[in-house]
Scaffold this motif. Sequence first.
Motif, PDB file in Angstrom:
ATOM      1  N   GLU A 162       0.877  -1.175   0.000  1.00 28.63           N
ATOM      2  CA  GLU A 162       0.000   0.000   0.000  1.00 28.63           C
ATOM      3  C   GLU A 162       0.906   1.214   0.000  1.00 28.63           C
ATOM      4  OE1 GLU A 162      -3.937   1.517  -0.036  1.00 28.63           O
ATOM      5  OE2 GLU A 162      -3.266  -0.563  -0.020  1.00 28.63           O
ATOM      6  N   CYS A 163       0.880   1.990  -1.090  1.00 29.24           N
ATOM      7  CA  CYS A 163       1.843   3.070  -1.242  1.00 29.24           C
ATOM      8  C   CYS A 163       1.155   4.435  -1.275  1.00 29.24           C
ATOM      9  CB  CYS A 163       2.644   2.880  -2.529  1.00 29.24           C
ATOM     10  SG  CYS A 163       4.326   3.507  -2.438  1.00 29.24           S
ATOM     11  N   SER A 164       1.969   5.458  -1.038  1.00 28.69           N
ATOM     12  CA  SER A 164       1.502   6.849  -1.013  1.00 28.69           C
ATOM     13  C   SER A 164       0.351   7.014  -0.033  1.00 28.69           C
ATOM     14  CB  SER A 164       1.084   7.309  -2.411  1.00 28.69           C
ATOM     15  OG  SER A 164       2.177   7.320  -3.284  1.00 28.69           O
ATOM     16  N   VAL A 165       0.508   6.422   1.157  1.00 28.38           N
ATOM     17  CA  VAL A 165      -0.492   6.586   2.206  1.00 28.38           C
ATOM     18  C   VAL A 165      -0.133   7.826   2.999  1.00 28.38           C
ATOM     19  CG1 VAL A 165      -1.585   5.536   4.218  1.00 28.38           C
ATOM     20  CG2 VAL A 165      -0.789   4.102   2.340  1.00 28.38           C
ATOM     21  N   VAL A 182       5.211 -12.257   2.376  1.00 25.88           N
ATOM     22  CA  VAL A 182       4.400 -13.465   2.491  1.00 25.88           C
ATOM     23  C   VAL A 182       4.601 -14.140   3.844  1.00 25.88           C
ATOM     24  CG1 VAL A 182       4.277 -13.903   0.021  1.00 25.88           C
ATOM     25  CG2 VAL A 182       6.217 -14.784   1.326  1.00 25.88           C
ATOM     26  N   SER A 183       5.735 -13.875   4.477  1.00 27.77           N
ATOM     27  CA  SER A 183       5.989 -14.434   5.803  1.00 27.77           C
ATOM     28  C   SER A 183       5.296 -13.645   6.900  1.00 27.77           C
ATOM     29  CB  SER A 183       7.498 -14.462   6.080  1.00 27.77           C
ATOM     30  OG  SER A 183       8.008 -13.136   6.137  1.00 27.77           O
ATOM     31  N   GLY A 184       4.744 -12.469   6.556  1.00 27.28           N
ATOM     32  CA  GLY A 184       4.087 -11.629   7.542  1.00 27.28           C
ATOM     33  C   GLY A 184       4.932 -10.473   8.023  1.00 27.28           C
ATOM     34  N   ALA A 185       6.175 -10.337   7.529  1.00 32.66           N
ATOM     35  CA  ALA A 185       7.032  -9.226   7.936  1.00 32.66           C
ATOM     36  C   ALA A 185       6.505  -7.915   7.372  1.00 32.66           C
ATOM     37  CB  ALA A 185       8.461  -9.471   7.472  1.00 32.66           C
ATOM     38  N   PHE A 186       6.603  -6.842   8.184  1.00 36.08           N
ATOM     39  CA  PHE A 186       6.145  -5.516   7.776  1.00 36.08           C
ATOM     40  C   PHE A 186       7.338  -4.614   7.508  1.00 36.08           C
ATOM     41  CE2 PHE A 186       2.065  -6.777   9.178  1.00 36.08           C
ATOM     42  CZ  PHE A 186       1.151  -5.844   8.704  1.00 36.08           C
ATOM     43  N   THR A 187       7.246  -3.808   6.450  1.00 32.63           N
ATOM     44  CA  THR A 187       8.276  -2.825   6.158  1.00 32.63           C
ATOM     45  C   THR A 187       7.602  -1.546   5.684  1.00 32.63           C
ATOM     46  OG1 THR A 187       9.828  -4.557   5.477  1.00 32.63           O
ATOM     47  CG2 THR A 187      10.346  -2.297   4.815  1.00 32.63           C
ATOM     48  N   ALA A 188       8.030  -0.411   6.226  1.00 29.73           N
ATOM     49  CA  ALA A 188       7.538   0.899   5.794  1.00 29.73           C
ATOM     50  C   ALA A 188       8.673   1.642   5.119  1.00 29.73           C
ATOM     51  CB  ALA A 188       7.007   1.696   6.982  1.00 29.73           C
ATOM     52  N   LEU A 189       8.417   2.123   3.899  1.00 26.16           N
ATOM     53  CA  LEU A 189       9.435   2.822   3.119  1.00 26.16           C
ATOM     54  C   LEU A 189       9.052   4.278   2.921  1.00 26.16           C
ATOM     55  CD1 LEU A 189      10.159   0.302   0.202  1.00 26.16           C
ATOM     56  CD2 LEU A 189      11.422   0.556   2.337  1.00 26.16           C
ATOM     57  N   ASP A 190      10.068   5.122   2.831  1.00 22.19           N
ATOM     58  CA  ASP A 190       9.882   6.500   2.407  1.00 22.19           C
ATOM     59  C   ASP A 190       9.948   6.517   0.885  1.00 22.19           C
ATOM     60  OD1 ASP A 190       9.946   9.167   1.765  1.00 22.19           O
ATOM     61  OD2 ASP A 190      11.490   9.702   3.224  1.00 22.19           O
ATOM     62  N   PRO A 191       8.830   6.808   0.173  1.00 23.01           N
ATOM     63  CA  PRO A 191       8.867   6.747  -1.292  1.00 23.01           C
ATOM     64  C   PRO A 191       9.748   7.819  -1.920  1.00 23.01           C
ATOM     65  CG  PRO A 191       6.786   7.668  -0.542  1.00 23.01           C
ATOM     66  CD  PRO A 191       7.506   7.189   0.679  1.00 23.01           C
ATOM     67  N   LEU A 192      10.132   8.828  -1.160  1.00 25.06           N
ATOM     68  CA  LEU A 192      10.984   9.881  -1.718  1.00 25.06           C
ATOM     69  C   LEU A 192      12.446   9.455  -1.792  1.00 25.06           C
ATOM     70  CD1 LEU A 192       9.489  13.046   0.041  1.00 25.06           C
ATOM     71  CD2 LEU A 192       8.774  11.919  -2.073  1.00 25.06           C
ATOM     72  N   THR A 193      12.867   8.555  -0.899  1.00 22.11           N
ATOM     73  CA  THR A 193      14.273   8.162  -0.851  1.00 22.11           C
ATOM     74  C   THR A 193      14.483   6.653  -0.964  1.00 22.11           C
ATOM     75  OG1 THR A 193      14.230   8.003   1.568  1.00 22.11           O
ATOM     76  CG2 THR A 193      14.784  10.148   0.617  1.00 22.11           C
ATOM     77  N   LEU A 197      11.730   3.161   6.897  1.00 21.72           N
ATOM     78  CA  LEU A 197      11.307   3.922   8.071  1.00 21.72           C
ATOM     79  C   LEU A 197      11.245   3.035   9.300  1.00 21.72           C
ATOM     80  CD1 LEU A 197       8.460   6.037   6.409  1.00 21.72           C
ATOM     81  CD2 LEU A 197      10.834   6.706   6.835  1.00 21.72           C
ATOM     82  N   TRP A 198      10.707   1.837   9.122  1.00 19.33           N
ATOM     83  CA  TRP A 198      10.733   0.821  10.177  1.00 19.33           C
ATOM     84  C   TRP A 198      10.476  -0.541   9.548  1.00 19.33           C
ATOM     85  CZ3 TRP A 198       6.059  -1.461   9.934  1.00 19.33           C
ATOM     86  CH2 TRP A 198       4.933  -0.679   9.652  1.00 19.33           C
ATOM     87  N   SER A 199      10.865  -1.579  10.259  1.00 15.48           N
ATOM     88  CA  SER A 199      10.661  -2.944   9.784  1.00 15.48           C
ATOM     89  C   SER A 199      10.386  -3.836  10.984  1.00 15.48           C
ATOM     90  CB  SER A 199      11.902  -3.439   9.027  1.00 15.48           C
ATOM     91  OG  SER A 199      11.705  -4.754   8.551  1.00 15.48           O
TER      92      SER A 199
END
Length: 551
Positions: A162-165, A182-193, A197-199
């Motif tokens: 889910e991007c550009s939230v 697919v394993s359930g791991a979460f990652t949040a990315l900064d789309p500008l760079t 942000l966190w994992s």
Amino acid sequence: MMENKDLEAEIHPLRNEARKSQENLENQVEKEETFRKSTPPQSRLSRCRTVAFFLSLFVCLLVIFIISFIIPCPERPVSQRMWRVDYNTAVALNFLAMEDVNRDRIQDVLFLYKNINSSDSSNRSCASEGFSTPCTIAAAVSGASGSLLWERAVAQDVALVECSVPQLEGSGASPTCVLVDVSGAFTALDPLTGDTLWSRPSRPGTNVSVLGPVLRVPDGDGDGTPDLLVLTREEEEVGVHLYSGSSGLQIGRRGSLGCKGTGGPLLHVTRTGAHYLLVPCASALCGRSVKRLYEEVTGRPNLLKTDPVWERRVNTSAPRMPLHSSGTIRFLMSVPGKTGEDVLLVGSEACVLLDRQELTPTWAFGATQVLRKPTLGHFTPDAGAVAIENGTGIDRQIWLLDLGTGAALWSQPLPGLPGGPPSTSLLTADHRSAFFFWGLHDGENQTEARGARHRLYMFHPTLPHVLLELTNVSANVVAFDMVLFEHSRHAACILLTGPVGPEVPGLVSLTKQKVKDLILGSRVLRLGTGGSDSDQAVRDRFSRLRYLSGA
């Protein structure tokens, strides 16, 4: 006596002239003094105002001169009409997102792919990020030129993205891309760079599937950032997981919706401002307030709202909401209504618009094979419309329905391949929408179309008897979108093509083509009778369309 004076004037002419000059000077001084006394103060003030006006005008002209001729104007970025990015021996994933990454006021493209070639430098980053090769790589390319802005490995295998939230309004935080492995791991990315942000290596359990999409729900842990809600399907039950949007930490324990979900969830806001989670449960709707979910997983009261009407309707032990039969529910959508967002329910027997507050049917349209989410747009400036693709193969029919009444506004048979690219729309300056459909015109059947090209068609309500065939694509289309790259300027078609399946890697291409250029080389298709304009006149009318940001 007079004779003496005349005689003296004749004898001393210069002395007489001096006397006259002195007398004239005294008279002039007296006149000026009289004039000065008779001149009102307002006249002097008027002269001061005149001087001030011309002085201000001079300063303004000086500033304009400095700005126009001395300070250089910023250069407007040049946007190429077409560009293409290729990856060999790769696999593309069904994901496209737009974000102005380099802040040049032109939207850029974010996408995901897997590069199988181990000699490629991109794959060496898989090991550096702790993944085995091949892994999922996120990339951002310039919408103006197609040049690479950033690229990095983000997950082993992505199940949801889910991007550009956006964050809370006014928080100043950047948009975020949230990826679920697919394993359930979460990652949040900064789309500008592309930075992480966190994992969080979250594992909901074994034999668990994630029901997308990831939902953004009101802040329940008080950190000032909307939280993330993820639903998982575990045998006969739907599990609820809440995570902090700022840190990714799980909020409380795992919760349960109390029913067996069969489709993607929808976050709905009632007329009183209460948030409710709606999930398709076969031929019924399961519902639960977000407030109750927070209280269940945390074990403490929450400040979020509930709606008394909805609370009476939802049974907490078996949260099924009574509905008129529409068959098995396939999709739920929020659509604009008169007082907020209503709910469009797509079932195996009909498409039904449900009232925002009462969830009572406003209208129903009989449709039996709607296999993808409908497309929203405008057929007239003052009313919304919804485009429904009913059927597959040679039986596929495109319907445009009035969103307020369900009345059919336009329909057209348009054969298509199963799993073909989705339809989309762009709002035009006349507050109608240009609709874009993929199909197989000219009566091609499904068997003949195996090696045929996908065709992209354009429709606008001002020319209801015309379809434009914009382009043919022989490659497999993985993802597609029509994008307004610049406000009111630059609409373009974005295509991500690649191998049919992930087992066989091949050429992955990301292509941008300007809509106006596609129109110039398009083929005009007449639908029945009507319309006397020449093909070139039709193309000219489509070329003059201007596009706006909006749904």
